[in-house]
Design a protein around this motif. Structure first.
Motif, PDB file in Angstrom:
ATOM      1  N   CYS A 198     -31.262 -23.983  34.257  1.00 52.91           N
ATOM      2  CA  CYS A 198     -31.768 -25.358  34.218  1.00 52.91           C
ATOM      3  C   CYS A 198     -31.672 -25.917  32.791  1.00 52.91           C
ATOM      4  O   CYS A 198     -32.262 -25.353  31.871  1.00 52.91           O
ATOM      5  CB  CYS A 198     -33.221 -25.321  34.695  1.00 52.91           C
ATOM      6  SG  CYS A 198     -34.088 -26.846  34.400  1.00 52.91           S
ATOM      7  N   SER A 205     -28.529 -31.990  32.666  1.00 52.35           N
ATOM      8  CA  SER A 205     -28.421 -32.507  34.045  1.00 52.35           C
ATOM      9  C   SER A 205     -29.195 -33.827  34.144  1.00 52.35           C
ATOM     10  O   SER A 205     -28.813 -34.724  34.888  1.00 52.35           O
ATOM     11  CB  SER A 205     -28.877 -31.478  35.078  1.00 52.35           C
ATOM     12  OG  SER A 205     -30.267 -31.337  35.059  1.00 52.35           O
ATOM     13  N   ASP A 206     -30.263 -33.968  33.365  1.00 53.86           N
ATOM     14  CA  ASP A 206     -30.971 -35.264  33.317  1.00 53.86           C
ATOM     15  C   ASP A 206     -30.077 -36.330  32.670  1.00 53.86           C
ATOM     16  O   ASP A 206     -30.094 -37.496  33.068  1.00 53.86           O
ATOM     17  CB  ASP A 206     -32.273 -35.157  32.514  1.00 53.86           C
ATOM     18  CG  ASP A 206     -33.389 -34.439  33.282  1.00 53.86           C
ATOM     19  OD1 ASP A 206     -33.212 -34.200  34.489  1.00 53.86           O
ATOM     20  OD2 ASP A 206     -34.416 -34.122  32.662  1.00 53.86           O
ATOM     21  N   ARG A 230     -34.906 -33.155  36.597  1.00 55.91           N
ATOM     22  CA  ARG A 230     -33.967 -32.688  37.628  1.00 55.91           C
ATOM     23  C   ARG A 230     -33.803 -33.582  38.839  1.00 55.91           C
ATOM     24  O   ARG A 230     -32.968 -33.304  39.689  1.00 55.91           O
ATOM     25  CB  ARG A 230     -34.334 -31.267  38.105  1.00 55.91           C
ATOM     26  CG  ARG A 230     -34.354 -30.233  37.007  1.00 55.91           C
ATOM     27  CD  ARG A 230     -34.602 -28.852  37.552  1.00 55.91           C
ATOM     28  NE  ARG A 230     -33.491 -28.402  38.343  1.00 55.91           N
ATOM     29  CZ  ARG A 230     -33.604 -27.847  39.554  1.00 55.91           C
ATOM     30  NH1 ARG A 230     -34.775 -27.683  40.113  1.00 55.91           N
ATOM     31  NH2 ARG A 230     -32.538 -27.471  40.190  1.00 55.91           N
TER      32      ARG A 230
END
Ligand SMILES: Nc1ncnc2c1ncn2[C@@H]1O[C@H](COP(=O)(O)OP(=O)(O)OP(=O)(O)O)[C@@H](O)[C@H]1O
Length: 458
Positions: A280, A284-285, A222
């Motif tokens: 999560c 997103s990474d 993240r």
């Protein structure tokens, strides 16, 4: 990162002698991933043992890779929707002590609002370590335990910074120990024009491996950015991912990571309203990996924010990415079609269309940069031997096929064939070549060796 971003952070950032990077943020919002299980044998063992430097059985500071068997929790096959025991965060008992009890502080590597990064000598073992000292007032013990736990458990991986089994508290800080990265972070190693393609490929390979490992444990980092990649060798053959302060179990509800560069925030998170939570996810990474890749190749992020309404650079890329135009955005023009394909997958506006973190490995054999005319000083550390590494060298080599005199002669002959037999002002020619080159690419680096060679030849 952009100038405005830099300015807004500078008041709380202090680097020492080019060693450190920013210690400007602490994620304070994903405690929901913290999970304690007092019945767990592994946890009980760790909870009952204060993690001080002298607590290890050998009397030495220990990194898990060397001392923990491959049967430890991290190597257990994760359950279907889990990463195994790695998600069980123990309540580690933190003994109260002062730094001076066991450490000589040699240098502050970085200091921010939330943490100090200290280069120290652990006197009892005569070992150099880095202590991450997080302000106790600005974090909770649970958050600290989570960061330490994930860093320690992930240390097995070759490209993840090793944390020692050492944690304690002082009056003001929660502290854990880790290995020292002698060349600081990527941010302090990238010149204004980025790194050479060869170095970027090395970095990309190592980071995708580290992040792929985390994702296989259902963990999302993240907060991937150049400041969170540490350098162990000057040729970038050994880099490691660090800072697990924002790391969260996949699927848990989280808030945005605070105090990070807006260029690193994926579009779906930029759109969120204040305090809104979202799920999560590893994609997103992937986004941040795409940004980091561009950043190391060019020295800058591709845009200020992934907001197509406000940021023209992003709007241009989005049109291209969504195939509304075939025009490659200007700031991507130096890249090969293969790398553009790769960027499209990492930087897809629609999160569901984004690729897995390890996708980049499919592109390692391709050429990435096509019309690059600059290279940073650090890039030259790699000293690539390949021919035609970039257009500048290429230009120079083509020039080199004829001697300087032969060229001049040919030029004179051509001029006189047009009836223009005038003396050539070399200074003017040189100035015009420089001007032309600098308009070709805003990232033109006047120090590049091959250009000097061209200059000399005239
Ligand atoms: N082991 C280490 N060796 C050398 N330098 C380090 C080490 N750990 C951290 N640093 C330096 O300190 C900086 C901040 O470290 P870290 O990211 O862990 O702190 P932080 O307060 O969580 O910062 P942020 O959340 O802003 O990324 C890094 O960018 C790096 O420059």
């Amino acid at each position: 990162m952009t100038t405005s971003e830099k300015r807004s952070f500078s008041f709380r950032l202090r680097r020492s002698f080019g060693d450190g990077g920013s210690t400007n943020s602490r994620n304070s919002n994903n405690n929901s991933s913290t999970c304690t299980n007092h019945n767990n044998h592994h946890n009980q063992k760790r909870c009952s043992t204060p993690l001080t430097p002298t607590s290890t059985s050998t009397g030495r500071l220990e990194v898990p890779g060397a001392s923990v068997s491959r049967r430890s929790s991290i190597y257990r096959k994760p359950d279907k929707n889990d990463g195994g025991q790695i998600h069980l965060i123990p309540d580690v008992e933190l003994p109260l002590m002062t730094f001076a009890d066991q450490y000589n502080i040699e240098k502050t590597l970085a200091e921010g609002c939330f943490a100090k990064i200290l280069l120290c000598r652990h006197r009892p073992t005569n070992t150099t370590v880095v202590l991450k000292a997080v302000h106790a007032e600005l974090t909770t013990i649970k958050e600290f335990q989570k960061e330490f736990h994930y860093n320690y458990e992930l240390s097995h991986h070759r490209h993840i910074l090793s944390a020692y089994a050492v944690a304690f508290q002082t009056m003001d800080y929660f502290v854990f120990a880790m290995e020292h990265a002698p060349y600081g972070d990527l941010a302090s190693n990238i010149g204004p024009n980025g790194l050479h393609e060869t170095a970027c490929k090395l970095i990309a390979e190592q980071l995708s491996s580290a992040l792929g490992f985390m994702h296989s444990k259902n963990l999302v980092h993240r907060d991937l950015k150049i400041e969170n990649v540490l350098v162990f060798t000057p040729d970038f053959a050994r880099v490691k991912l660090c800072d697990f302060g924002a790391t969260t179990k996949k699927g848990l509800p989280v808030h945005k990571v605070k105090h990070t560069w807006t260029s690193c925030v994926p579009p779906e998170q930029l759109e969120l309203i204040k305090n809104e939570r979202f799920q999560c996810l590893p994609i997103s990474d992937s986004w941040q990996f795409g940004i980091l890749l561009y950043n190391i190749l060019t020295g800058n992020p591709p845009w200020q924010a992934a907001d197509w309404g406000k940021d023209q650079a992003y709007a241009n890329f989005m049109k291209y990415e969504q195939r509304k135009t075939t025009k490659v955005p200007d700031n991507f023009r130096r890249f090969s079609p293969r790398l553009m394909r790769c960027f499209r997958k990492y930087l897809s506006h629609d999160a569901e269309d984004r690729c897995k973190i390890t996708e980049v490995n499919k592109y390692m054999k391709d050429r990435w940069v096509e019309c690059r005319i600059s290279a940073s000083k650090s890039a030259t550390l790699i000293s690539p031997n390949q021919q035609y590494q970039d257009s500048c060298i290429y230009l120079n080599q083509r020039e080199g096929r004829l001697s300087g005199d032969e060229n001049k002669l040919r030029f004179k002959r051509m001029m006189s064939s047009y009836g223009l037999d005038i003396p050539i002002d070399q200074t003017m020619v040189r100035r015009r070549v420089w001007d032309w080159l600098s308009t070709c690419d805003a990232n033109f680096d006047p120090e590049i060796e091959s250009l000097h060679a061209l200059d000399m030849a005239q």
